[in-house]
Design a protein around this motif. Structure first.
Motif, PDB file in Angstrom:
ATOM      1  N   GLU A  53       2.173   1.820 -11.014  1.00 20.86           N
ATOM      2  CA  GLU A  53       1.694   3.026 -10.326  1.00 20.86           C
ATOM      3  C   GLU A  53       1.280   4.136 -11.291  1.00 20.86           C
ATOM      4  O   GLU A  53       0.794   5.179 -10.852  1.00 20.86           O
ATOM      5  N   TRP A  54       1.475   3.910 -12.582  1.00 18.12           N
ATOM      6  CA  TRP A  54       1.152   4.942 -13.567  1.00 18.12           C
ATOM      7  C   TRP A  54      -0.312   5.307 -13.455  1.00 18.12           C
ATOM      8  O   TRP A  54      -1.181   4.450 -13.432  1.00 18.12           O
ATOM      9  N   TRP A  62       8.997   3.406 -20.365  1.00 14.35           N
ATOM     10  CA  TRP A  62       9.247   2.830 -19.038  1.00 14.35           C
ATOM     11  C   TRP A  62       8.192   3.324 -18.046  1.00 14.35           C
ATOM     12  O   TRP A  62       7.624   2.538 -17.293  1.00 14.35           O
ATOM     13  N   GLN A 106       4.824   1.183 -15.667  1.00 12.65           N
ATOM     14  CA  GLN A 106       4.856   0.985 -14.219  1.00 12.65           C
ATOM     15  C   GLN A 106       3.435   0.810 -13.678  1.00 12.65           C
ATOM     16  O   GLN A 106       2.510   1.505 -14.107  1.00 12.65           O
ATOM     17  N   ASP A 122      12.068   0.586  -3.339  1.00 17.45           N
ATOM     18  CA  ASP A 122      12.142   0.038  -4.686  1.00 17.45           C
ATOM     19  C   ASP A 122      13.138   0.842  -5.530  1.00 17.45           C
ATOM     20  O   ASP A 122      13.119   2.061  -5.522  1.00 17.45           O
ATOM     21  N   ARG A 166      13.066   1.354  -8.514  1.00 16.86           N
ATOM     22  CA  ARG A 166      12.380   2.053  -9.607  1.00 16.86           C
ATOM     23  C   ARG A 166      12.238   3.540  -9.300  1.00 16.86           C
ATOM     24  O   ARG A 166      12.234   4.352 -10.223  1.00 16.86           O
ATOM     25  N   ARG A 167      12.133   3.920  -8.018  1.00 20.12           N
ATOM     26  CA  ARG A 167      12.035   5.342  -7.675  1.00 20.12           C
ATOM     27  C   ARG A 167      13.306   6.060  -8.115  1.00 20.12           C
ATOM     28  O   ARG A 167      13.264   7.117  -8.725  1.00 20.12           O
ATOM     29  N   ILE A 196       6.016   5.560  -6.161  1.00 19.83           N
ATOM     30  CA  ILE A 196       6.764   4.309  -6.038  1.00 19.83           C
ATOM     31  C   ILE A 196       7.363   4.212  -4.645  1.00 19.83           C
ATOM     32  O   ILE A 196       7.862   5.191  -4.099  1.00 19.83           O
ATOM     33  N   ALA A 199      13.331   6.517 -11.845  1.00 20.31           N
ATOM     34  CA  ALA A 199      12.483   7.628 -12.298  1.00 20.31           C
ATOM     35  C   ALA A 199      13.208   8.961 -12.126  1.00 20.31           C
ATOM     36  O   ALA A 199      13.201   9.812 -13.030  1.00 20.31           O
TER      37      ALA A 199
END
Length: 119
Positions: free
Chosen positions: A63-64, A57, A61, A92, A94-95, A88, A98
């Motif tokens: 931002e990776w 995952w 992303q 969002d 997604r933060r 991130i 994580a």
């Protein structure tokens, strides 16, 4: 960059420790085994499937931030998730995901420590 490497998903015949969360991989559980040669040194890394999913995952992303030569380093997933979460947007979801993955890693690590202290 590896000189060569192989990746398999064996079933554990004995207890192992995940190289990312340090949780236990119990007999009968599948895990990722990466073996190879990196810069002239042989090595192997065992990773539980929840950590493999977290790593998959994370590297997907946008931002990776790899270092240009390596996509990721074994044993750094917790730090990588923390760094990624900061990149991130807070708007969002997604933060949160994580940080949740980090919490799940910590839960597996703490469970292993508690089992050792009880023994």
């Amino acid at each position: 960059m590896s000189d060569f490497q192989t990746e398999t998903t064996p079933t554990a015949r004995k207890q192992h420790k995940c190289g990312e969360c340090y949780g236990l991989i119990e007999p009968g559980q599948k895990y990722q085994l990466v073996s190879g040669c990196w810069e002239g040194d042989m090595g192997s890394f065992k990773t539980c499937l929840p950590c493999v999913e977290a790593r998959t995952w994370a590297i997907a992303q946008p931002e990776w931030m790899g270092d240009g030569e390596h996509l990721y380093y074994f044993g750094r997933l917790d730090e990588d998730l923390s760094d990624l979460a900061q990149e991130i947007s807070s708007q969002d979801g997604r933060r949160f995901h994580a940080y949740r993955l980090q919490c799940l890693m910590a839960r597996r690590r703490n469970s292993t420590q508690a089992r050792r202290q009880a023994a």
